[in-house]
Write an enzyme that holds these catalytic residues in place. Structure first.
Site, PDB file in Angstrom:
ATOM      1  N   PRO A  45      46.291  35.553  35.836  1.00 38.15           N
ATOM      2  CA  PRO A  45      46.070  36.950  35.469  1.00 38.15           C
ATOM      3  C   PRO A  45      47.146  37.855  36.067  1.00 38.15           C
ATOM      4  CG  PRO A  45      44.524  36.274  37.172  1.00 38.15           C
ATOM      5  CD  PRO A  45      45.330  35.066  36.833  1.00 38.15           C
ATOM      6  N   SER A  60      25.818  43.879  71.089  1.00 39.77           N
ATOM      7  CA  SER A  60      26.480  42.742  70.410  1.00 39.77           C
ATOM      8  C   SER A  60      25.915  42.505  69.004  1.00 39.77           C
ATOM      9  CB  SER A  60      26.410  41.469  71.258  1.00 39.77           C
ATOM     10  OG  SER A  60      25.139  41.260  71.816  1.00 39.77           O
TER      11      SER A  60
HETATM   12  N1  LIG Z   1      55.594  41.957  19.935  1.00 39.60           N
HETATM   13  C1  LIG Z   1      55.243  41.126  20.904  1.00 39.60           C
HETATM   14  N2  LIG Z   1      54.032  41.262  21.446  1.00 39.60           N
HETATM   15  C2  LIG Z   1      53.672  40.390  22.407  1.00 39.60           C
HETATM   16  C3  LIG Z   1      54.530  39.348  22.836  1.00 39.60           C
HETATM   17  N3  LIG Z   1      53.889  38.651  23.801  1.00 39.60           N
HETATM   18  C4  LIG Z   1      52.684  39.235  23.948  1.00 39.60           C
HETATM   19  N4  LIG Z   1      52.539  40.288  23.118  1.00 39.60           N
HETATM   20  C5  LIG Z   1      51.372  41.173  23.025  1.00 39.60           C
HETATM   21  O1  LIG Z   1      51.176  41.798  24.294  1.00 39.60           O
HETATM   22  C6  LIG Z   1      49.786  41.983  24.565  1.00 39.60           C
HETATM   23  C7  LIG Z   1      49.426  41.356  25.879  1.00 39.60           C
HETATM   24  O2  LIG Z   1      49.574  39.962  25.791  1.00 39.60           O
HETATM   25  P1  LIG Z   1      48.790  38.933  26.737  1.00 39.60           P
HETATM   26  O3  LIG Z   1      49.341  37.604  26.403  1.00 39.60           O
HETATM   27  O4  LIG Z   1      47.335  39.130  26.701  1.00 39.60           O
HETATM   28  O5  LIG Z   1      49.358  39.430  28.139  1.00 39.60           O
HETATM   29  P2  LIG Z   1      49.081  38.797  29.579  1.00 39.60           P
HETATM   30  O6  LIG Z   1      50.363  38.846  30.305  1.00 39.60           O
HETATM   31  O7  LIG Z   1      48.465  37.467  29.442  1.00 39.60           O
HETATM   32  O8  LIG Z   1      48.056  39.845  30.202  1.00 39.60           O
HETATM   33  P3  LIG Z   1      47.113  39.667  31.520  1.00 39.60           P
HETATM   34  O9  LIG Z   1      46.827  38.208  31.620  1.00 39.60           O
HETATM   35  O10 LIG Z   1      45.894  40.461  31.270  1.00 39.60           O
HETATM   36  O11 LIG Z   1      47.909  40.163  32.652  1.00 39.60           O
HETATM   37  C8  LIG Z   1      49.052  41.372  23.385  1.00 39.60           C
HETATM   38  O12 LIG Z   1      48.719  42.365  22.476  1.00 39.60           O
HETATM   39  C9  LIG Z   1      50.083  40.406  22.810  1.00 39.60           C
HETATM   40  O13 LIG Z   1      49.852  40.132  21.460  1.00 39.60           O
HETATM   41  C10 LIG Z   1      55.822  39.242  22.232  1.00 39.60           C
HETATM   42  O14 LIG Z   1      56.621  38.369  22.545  1.00 39.60           O
HETATM   43  N5  LIG Z   1      56.125  40.168  21.277  1.00 39.60           N
END
Ligand SMILES: Nc1nc2c(ncn2[C@@H]2O[C@H](COP(=O)(O)OP(=O)(O)OP(=O)(O)O)[C@@H](O)[C@H]2O)c(=O)[nH]1
Ligand SMILES: [Mg+2]
Lengths: 639, 305
Positions: A116, A546
């Site tokens: 996370p 204590s």
């Molecule tokens: N356009 C784009 N969106 C992305 C990319 N990678 C992730 N996202 C978007 O970014 C948002 C967060 O992505 P997650 O994969 O949930 O991020 P995370 O790092 O796992 O987040 P936490 O675990 O909560 O810290 C989502 O809406 C994804 O779809 C990418 O390479 N390009």
């Protein structure tokens, strides 16, 4: 883009035996994804699983469905949903706890822990990182290096992860700009070298679109390095280092099925061993020779780091759980005072001076942590002064154990250098630590051997020493009853001394206030003084509120078994408040007095006191008589 | 010969053995949950390795539903004998008395026989640590679970507040009444399990291998008619029985475990077929489909293994 359905290796259909043979000989790489919130960690893992064709048809159907319902990408597939498996995570679109996922390529098997990003869940990130060989640190190309990027990089480095991949993600959102990529890599490099990360591999990727994840991308012609998977397939796995170091095996369990067999079971943490090797058992230092390496499939000719084995030794030497069997000529040290780097993982801050359980390898001891030398500001890497460690703080402090620990610095051995701290009351894992080195003091200060022993002191007084530890609320009657007991003992010719809370606070402890930390130090000092007095042969009576169980147990552990007698003066709060001999309750209620036990500071009742006095039913005189009888009966044969 | 890196199966085996020994060293009353499936078979084999030459110093507990396949009961009794371990069989008396069965009672069947049965058995014997053969690759909430998974006195799991678990240092401390479920093969995949069985000749229930068996269709899936008179009694009619060559990817209660048509009669063939299928292993089981996407998570919070 690749075809989404589950696809299997062609060899499986052609020649299953050949396939099994290659699979059997694959090595395993454990890695994590980490970095700041929403940088796309879970999405990347989802993408890796998807592109390595590890998603079954039924799972894919569910994913498509879920993406439409709770996804963050409109109608498109939200790969994060493949990994964020808890209901609360899917509702909020975040990761709360580590997910472990598995996939393999023709070359390797992978275990990936998706960590996370939220600061609140750092302890879960640390859980994932502690077993990793490699870390993929993600950065959102639009945002650059953030606090959590720094915190996670620092933690990875502290935990000893030497393979770092910097994945500059969401390149699709910055038009696959090389300039942006270079800028972020430069920014990260400056930070990384400031914390001691010497090398890392940087890749421009898009987890969402799949660029440079399993294959080179046409969108980044300027990038000529390997795809993420190609890199993961070729980095060296841990193991070689462990094997090269001298043999060590912490003993987990003594295997004794009958009188003819006595084996020592454990996981070899470094080096290798074979029958005939001469070994030393620590901390005793006794030596012997390995006779057999016993397994269900027959004895082994040798065993190495990472294997779980059972050894037998040539001599009947003392060896049990917590001991370490090591190469005779090159054993680890033992010490009881260390400098350690700590990561605090509990909502309740560290209480310096309080005793926690410390578990290192198979050794569990009681340990206290001194006030930190400093905590690290993860944003600036500044060392700041601090009195304690709050949730998620990273700091350096001295750790003192009640027994010598067999150890090696964490940099040499994760097994003999990494430890957890456990709260003695709640049993929660509250901290993790890495031993840096033992402190000179611990190695060189020896107890002064005394000719007039504690036994001799007591014999001259014709009594058995003891500590009668009176505990209870303010105004419960501790001093009154303790006074009566001392008078009676004195009249019987016993050598006694009464340590009273108020008197001690005027002298020995006048530098201490009433915060939790000061209360603990107050009791620790009183405990040590009481112990010295019992060494002098005295019967010591102490009258202190204590309030904390942990400190009373600490004093108990300082003394020989049976010499600590906990006397609980059990007066209900209402009753003590009604009596209010010193007018303190009134002051506390009106807010003039802070941290008053029973009002705005807790009192933890003894669970199994040796003596309990209910002052609403028994007079001080009767109670004193009963205590004296108990003391005389139990410890002092009438002479 | 020492080689710098152990294979992944060697590392997984050592990890599992280390975990089992930690539990035995630190828990007061450990027990191994034994469901007679292939994961249980591997768990039992690992336990025998961990403590050899002593027999594993804990009993096996089978939380029975009375609806398992006959072949499973046979292997269970044989393995208990061969391993020299005590076998405890527990059947929830209330489920017994109320005649709870998979046909009339659906989800209640699993709930009463398995979830409630397990809690009752653990309380009855006072076990404070129970080994289970769950793997993280099975299901998305399992993928989140610790190896030492802490349970409250009422057997609840709090997925949002799990204990940190660093390196291979496990905190087995708990207060009275609380207990720990321990999953030594958390990091194994289905393929690892099969490969391990293959390499170590681990005995498994013959139902994993294809053979011609009596089958019937129910709710669109193929099942084996393991006990025809009993089936008839519960269903109220005699289902149409057809002999087919079938096998099972996973084993549970015979009326709840879907069969697949197959001719894979040897382990490599079974592995080959397993690897070539494009649906997940638990698809044949009914339990995961309850309560929407969070079926297993909810079940575990209630105390299901
Ligand atoms: N356009 C784009 N969106 C992305 C990319 N990678 C992730 N996202 C978007 O970014 C948002 C967060 O992505 P997650 O994969 O949930 O991020 P995370 O790092 O796992 O987040 P936490 O675990 O909560 O810290 C989502 O809406 C994804 O779809 C990418 O390479 N390009
Ligand atoms: Mg995430």
């Amino acid at each position: 883009m690749t075809d989404p359905v589950y696809v299997t290796d062609a060899l499986i259909a052609q020649d299953i035996d050949a396939y099994l043979d290659t699979h059997q000989h694959k090595t395993m790489l454990r890695f994590i994804t980490c970095g700041s919130v929403d940088d796309g960690k879970s999405t990347l893992i989802g993408r890796l699983l998807y592109d390595s064709k590890m998603i079954f048809e039924d799972q894919l159907a569910a994913l498509e469905n879920d993406s439409k319902k709770v996804g963050t990408q409109g109608q498109a597939i939200d790969f994060a949903l493949l990994v964020d498996g808890l209901a609360a995570e899917r509702e909020q679109g975040i990761t709360i706890d580590v997910a472990y996922r598995f996939f393999n390529t023709e070359k390797r098997k992978f275990i990936v822990a998706d960590c996370p990003g939220h600061e609140q869940y750092t302890r879960n990130m640390v859980t994932g990182a502690s077993t990793a060989d490699l870390a993929v640190i993600l950065i959102d190309a639009r945002k650059g290096v953030l606090v959590q990027t720094r915190r996670h990089s620092y933690l990875c480095h502290l935990l000893g992860i030497r393979n770092i991949v910097l994945a500059v993600n969401k390149m699709d959102l910055v038009d696959y700009s090389q300039a942006r990529f270079d800028e972020i890599v430069a920014e990260y490099r400056a930070f990384a070298s400031s914390i001691g990360i010497e090398a890392f591999t940087a890749l421009p990727i898009s987890g969402f679109a799949g660029d440079n994840v399993t294959a080179p991308s046409a969108n980044t012609p300027w990038y000529t390095g390997p795809s993420l998977i190609a890199h993961l397939e070729t980095v060296p796995v841990r193991g070689a280092d462990d094997l090269a170091r001298p043999f060590r095996m912490p003993v987990q369990w003594v295997n004794r099925p009958n009188l003819d067999f006595r084996g020592f079971s454990g996981l070899i943490s470094s080096g290798s061993v074979k029958p005939g090797d001469s070994v030393r058992v620590l901390p005793s230092g006794k030596t012997s020779t390995v006779t057999r390496i016993v397994t269900l499939e027959g004895d082994l000719d040798q065993a190495q780091a990472g294997q779980a084995v059972t050894l037998t030794l040539a001599d009947e030497i003392d060896c049990s759980r917590g001991d370490v069997i090591a190469l005779a000529d090159n054993p680890p040290e033992a010490a009881d005072q260390f400098e350690a780097t700590l990561v605090w993982m509990a909502d309740e801050a560290l209480t310096p001076g309080r005793a926690y359980w410390l578990k290192l390898g198979t050794q569990t001891v009681s340990a206290t942590v001194r006030a930190p030398e400093y905590v690290v500001n993860v944003n600036t890497m500044e060392r700041l002064a601090a009195k304690t460690l709050e949730l998620n703080a990273i700091g350096v402090a001295e750790v003192v154990t009640d027994k010598a620990l067999v150890f090696e610095p964490y940099a040499q051995s994760r097994t003999l250098g990494g430890f957890i701290l456990i709260d003695k009351i709640t049993n929660a894992t509250v901290g993790a630590g890495m031993l840096n080195f033992s402190l000179r003091r611990a190695q060189n200060v020896h107890w002064q051997a005394l000719d007039v022993t504690r036994k001799a002191h007591a014999a001259l007084k014709m009594q058995e020493p003891a500590v009668l530890w009176f505990t209870g609320l303010s105004g419960s009657g501790k001093s009154t009853i303790a006074n009566l007991v001392e008078k009676k003992l004195h009249a019987l010719g016993k050598h006694t001394f009464l340590l009273d809370g108020d008197n001690v606070r005027h002298g020995l402890n006048k530098d201490l206030g009433f915060t939790d930390a000061d209360r603990i130090e107050n009791i620790r000092r009183v405990g040590e003084v009481a112990k010295l007095m019992t060494d002098a042969g005295l019967i010591v009576l102490t009258a202190f509120i204590s309030p904390f169980r942990a400190e009373r147990e600490l004093v108990r552990s300082l003394l020989p078994v049976g010499e600590f007698v906990e006397v609980f003066i059990d007066t209900p709060l209402e009753e003590a408040e009604k009596r209010d001999v010193k007018g303190l309750y009134k002051k506390a209620r009106s807010g003039q007095l802070k941290n008053f036990t029973g009002i705005d500071s807790p009192y933890e009742r003894p669970e199994n006191p040796e003596i309990r006095v209910d002052t609403t039913r028994e007079s001080p005189e009767d109670a004193a008589e009963r205590i004296v009888e108990r003391v005389i009966g139990a410890w002092m044969p009438v002479i | 010969m020492t080689s710098p890196s152990l294979t992944h199966l060697q590392r997984l085996e050592a990890e599992a053995i280390h975990i089992m020994r930690e539990v035995v060293a630190e828990a007061q009353a450990p027990v191994m949950l034994y469901s007679v499936g292939k994961d249980s078979a591997v768990m039992l084999h690992l336990a025998r390795k961990a403590f050899y030459p002593a027999p594993p110093p804990f009993p096996l507990l089978h939380v029975d539903t009375t609806w398992k396949f006959q072949d499973m009961y046979a292997l269970r009794d044989r393995m208990a004998r061969e391993s020299g371990m005590d076998l405890l069989v527990y059947q929830n008396p209330e489920a017994q008395a109320r005649g709870i069965n998979p046909f009339d009672h659906g989800a209640l069947h699993t709930d009463m026989w398995k979830t409630e049965g397990l809690k009752q058995a653990l309380d009855l014997y006072g076990f404070d640590a129970a080994f289970g053969g769950a793997r993280r690759d099975e299901e998305k909430s399992r993928a989140k679970e610790r190896i030492f998974s802490f349970r409250t006195a009422s057997h609840g799991w709090d997925p949002k507040n799990q204990r940190p678990e660093l390196w291979n240092l496990y905190n087995a401390r708990k207060n009275k009444g609380e207990s720990i479920r321990v999953f030594p093969i958390s990091n194994w995949t289905e393929l690892d399990i099969w490969q391990y069985i293959h390499l170590n000749d681990v005995p498994i229930v013959p139902l994993y291998f294809a053979a011609v068996r009596p089958t019937y269709e129910w709710d669109g899936q193929l099942f084996m008619a393991d006990d025809i008179p009993r089936l008839e009694k519960v269903l109220g009619y005699r289902p149409e029985i057809v002999e087919r060559s079938i096998r099972f990817r996973t084993l549970g209660c015979f009326p709840l475990t879907g069969a697949v048509e197959s001719s894979a009669a040897t382990l490599p063939e079974v592995i080959q077929e397993t690897l070539l299928t494009t649906t997940s292993e638990r698809q044949g089981r009914v339990i995961d489909k309850d309560a929407g996407g969070a079926g297993m998570e909810v079940k575990k919070q209630q105390g299901y293994f």
